[in-house]
Design a protein around this motif. Structure first.
Motif, mmCIF file in Angstrom:
data_model
loop_
_atom_site.group_PDB
_atom_site.id
_atom_site.type_symbol
_atom_site.label_atom_id
_atom_site.label_comp_id
_atom_site.label_asym_id
_atom_site.label_seq_id
_atom_site.Cartn_x
_atom_site.Cartn_y
_atom_site.Cartn_z
ATOM 1 N N ASP A 236 81.346 -27.026 -41.715
ATOM 2 C CA ASP A 236 81.006 -28.189 -40.902
ATOM 3 C C ASP A 236 79.949 -27.819 -39.867
ATOM 4 O OD1 ASP A 236 81.053 -30.755 -39.895
ATOM 5 O OD2 ASP A 236 82.791 -30.389 -38.590
ATOM 6 N N HIS A 237 78.794 -27.350 -40.348
ATOM 7 C CA HIS A 237 77.650 -27.116 -39.471
ATOM 8 C C HIS A 237 76.388 -27.496 -40.244
ATOM 9 C CE1 HIS A 237 76.905 -23.425 -41.734
ATOM 10 N NE2 HIS A 237 78.051 -22.911 -41.361
ATOM 11 N N ASP A 238 75.236 -27.346 -39.623
ATOM 12 C CA ASP A 238 74.001 -27.880 -40.204
ATOM 13 C C ASP A 238 73.622 -27.253 -41.537
ATOM 14 O OD1 ASP A 238 73.799 -29.477 -38.004
ATOM 15 O OD2 ASP A 238 72.209 -28.327 -37.023
ATOM 16 N N TRP A 239 74.167 -26.083 -41.850
ATOM 17 C CA TRP A 239 73.779 -25.377 -43.079
ATOM 18 C C TRP A 239 74.921 -25.308 -44.089
ATOM 19 C CZ3 TRP A 239 72.878 -23.841 -38.074
ATOM 20 C CH2 TRP A 239 71.584 -24.080 -37.624
ATOM 21 N N GLY A 240 75.905 -26.174 -43.905
ATOM 22 C CA GLY A 240 77.000 -26.237 -44.856
ATOM 23 C C GLY A 240 76.536 -26.751 -46.222
ATOM 24 N N LEU A 241 77.150 -26.235 -47.280
ATOM 25 C CA LEU A 241 76.858 -26.650 -48.644
ATOM 26 C C LEU A 241 78.091 -27.306 -49.255
ATOM 27 C CD1 LEU A 241 75.047 -23.397 -49.888
ATOM 28 C CD2 LEU A 241 73.972 -25.497 -49.056
ATOM 29 N N GLU A 242 77.847 -28.200 -50.214
ATOM 30 C CA GLU A 242 78.968 -28.923 -50.796
ATOM 31 C C GLU A 242 79.673 -28.142 -51.899
ATOM 32 O OE1 GLU A 242 77.889 -32.798 -52.084
ATOM 33 O OE2 GLU A 242 77.343 -33.517 -50.075
ATOM 34 N N SER A 243 78.938 -27.284 -52.615
ATOM 35 C CA SER A 243 79.536 -26.683 -53.803
ATOM 36 C C SER A 243 78.901 -25.340 -54.136
ATOM 37 C CB SER A 243 79.365 -27.617 -55.005
ATOM 38 O OG SER A 243 77.988 -27.722 -55.355
ATOM 39 N N GLU A 244 79.530 -24.626 -55.049
ATOM 40 C CA GLU A 244 78.982 -23.381 -55.582
ATOM 41 C C GLU A 244 77.639 -23.630 -56.245
ATOM 42 O OE1 GLU A 244 79.085 -19.295 -56.210
ATOM 43 O OE2 GLU A 244 80.816 -20.386 -55.405
ATOM 44 N N GLU A 245 77.494 -24.801 -56.860
ATOM 45 C CA GLU A 245 76.226 -25.155 -57.507
ATOM 46 C C GLU A 245 75.090 -25.193 -56.484
ATOM 47 O OE1 GLU A 245 74.299 -28.746 -60.252
ATOM 48 O OE2 GLU A 245 76.440 -28.734 -59.767
ATOM 49 N N ASP A 246 75.367 -25.720 -55.288
ATOM 50 C CA ASP A 246 74.347 -25.742 -54.234
ATOM 51 C C ASP A 246 73.964 -24.329 -53.818
ATOM 52 O OD1 ASP A 246 74.339 -28.533 -54.164
ATOM 53 O OD2 ASP A 246 75.932 -28.611 -52.672
ATOM 54 N N LEU A 247 74.945 -23.428 -53.800
ATOM 55 C CA LEU A 247 74.669 -22.041 -53.442
ATOM 56 C C LEU A 247 73.793 -21.357 -54.487
ATOM 57 C CD1 LEU A 247 75.163 -19.714 -51.452
ATOM 58 C CD2 LEU A 247 77.314 -19.235 -52.646
#
Length: 435
Positions: A236-247
């Protein structure tokens, strides 16, 4: 990021506040075939204890490479890595939970006044020296579980750990001792003056812990890897990602592979036009796995040559280490071995594949097993082989080494030169190993 004049030799001494991504300001543009020289500050510990940073490292601003386009690769041939620090401090970390939100490397806040990424001042030495400029509270999110300070000899061949008095003396001159560059914005970790394990002698062999190309999404520089990057998923910060796919958009610049040192060549994916090469996180030494999660951070200079490999689409880096750093089973064949192999193949009516070259495919993931699977996938894509063939070749002529726990590996394999020729990197392998 605007276009800039192309330079054959580019010197960089400007840094980010712990982020990598396409919106960071260019440091300049280097020619395809040119040379980059950087002067980098220490990381990880300095940025970790400096609350204004958005990531755990202080790396250079990205460098645009002439002709580099998405879908290409960039080869970085490391010519020199020179340590300029006289001492450093390191060890295993503890976290001050009141001084951050989801991630102690990223979303810092003052534990008393609540200021996010607060400006800080230094008052004295020790673990309570980093103070919020607004309210005076200890604002750093990290301390040592077990820490030590180490001083280096003039030639940076060995280091010796300090006792309490010697560590304090170095802490009183921390910026000069660590040679923190003028444009750096970190507090030097020697300020913390840890002094456990005194009198221990260690061998030094410097390398680059975080080097590579810019990912197409902004992320903390220390999290540009499959293991550290896990902490971005759902954050829950500006650089959070939704999923492993985003990573999966990472470029795995943060490897902490100790073989990424002078004499090695690193081949990196280009995921934004211009590549955005960056350099940081120099270490004086490290054993495989970086078992404390941190090691001897230092300032220093790096000099490397740059070459664009057109059309070599990679997901992550390929390392060509120094020949002496290769495992025995992955070394290029000697003339005697080839002669014996020819005779043996002839006896059995088999055509010997004589031209083979060693490569290391970097993989990363949440665990060592995940990182190894990632390396299998990347090697299969690179070499046009099934996972079964990759596993077989890596068992017979290679293996897997641990770069960093919990999840960075080097997958060693002797690959057919004909395949490497098709992929456009055979010349790099031939040059690296005098094939």
């Amino acid at each position: 990021m605007a276009q800039q004049e192309v330079q054959q030799e580019l010197f960089v001494d400007q840094y980010t506040l712990g982020l990598v991504g396409p919106d960071q300001e260019w440091a300049g543009t280097v020619a395809d075939g040119g040379t980059i020289e950087t002067y980098t500050p220490p990381a990880c510990w300095g940025p970790m204890i400096t609350p204004k940073f958005r990531g755990g490292h202080e790396v250079t601003r990205p460098i645009r490479v002439e002709n580099a386009e998405v879908g290409d690769a960039v080869a970085l041939t490391i010519r020199e890595v020179e340590v300029t620090s006289l001492a450093t401090s390191t060890g295993s970390m503890t976290e001050r939970e009141e001084a951050f939100g989801d991630d102690p490397f990223v979303d810092h806040r003052c534990p008393e006044c609540g200021t996010e990424w607060p400006e800080t001042v230094v008052e004295g030495t020790g673990e309570d020296a980093i103070r919020c400029a607004e309210c005076g509270a200890n604002a750093s999110s990290f301390g040592f579980e077990y820490g030590f300070t180490v001083a280096f000899d003039d030639d940076h061949t060995v280091g010796v750990t300090m006792d309490e008095d010697a560590a304090h003396e170095l802490a009183e001159d921390a910026h000069e001792v660590m040679d923190v560059p003028e444009n750096s914005r970190q507090h030097p970790i020697v300020l913390y003056e840890p002094s456990e394990m005194p009198g221990t002698l260690g061998r030094l062999r410097p390398f680059i812990g975080n080097v590579g190309t810019t990912p197409p999404v902004e992320m903390p520089d220390s999290h540009n890897a499959g293991d550290f990057g896990q902490y971005l998923i759902g954050a829950d910060h500006d650089w959070g990602l939704e999923s492993e796919e985003d990573l999966g958009q990472r470029t795995d610049g943060h490897m902490d592979v100790s073989e990424v040192r002078a004499g090695a060549t690193l081949i990196c994916p280009v995921k934004i036009d211009g590549a955005g090469v960056y350099v940081g996180d120099l270490h004086a030494n490290q054993g495989d796995g970086e078992l404390s999660l941190h090691t001897t951070d230092v300032s220093g200079t790096v000099r490397m040559d740059v070459e664009v490999i057109e059309g070599l689409e990679l997901d992550g880096p390929i390392l060509l280490p120094n020949a002496e750093d290769l495992p025995y089973i992955s070394e290029p064949y000697s003339d005697d071995e080839l002669e014996t192999g020819r005779d043996l193949a002839a006896d059995h009516g088999v055509d010997l594949v004589e031209e083979m070259g060693p490569i290391q495919v970097i993989g990363s993931g949440a665990t060592i097993n995940d990182a190894t699977q990632n390396a299998f996938d990347r090697a299969g894509d690179l070499l046009g082989m099934s996972e079964g063939e990759v596993r077989a070749r890596c068992t017979f002529t290679g293996g897997v080494q641990v770069g960093r726990l919990p999840g960075v590996v080097q997958l060693d394999v002797l690959a057919p030169m004909a395949v490497l020729e098709e992929r456009g990197i055979a010349h790099l392998v031939r040059d690296q190993y005098d094939l």
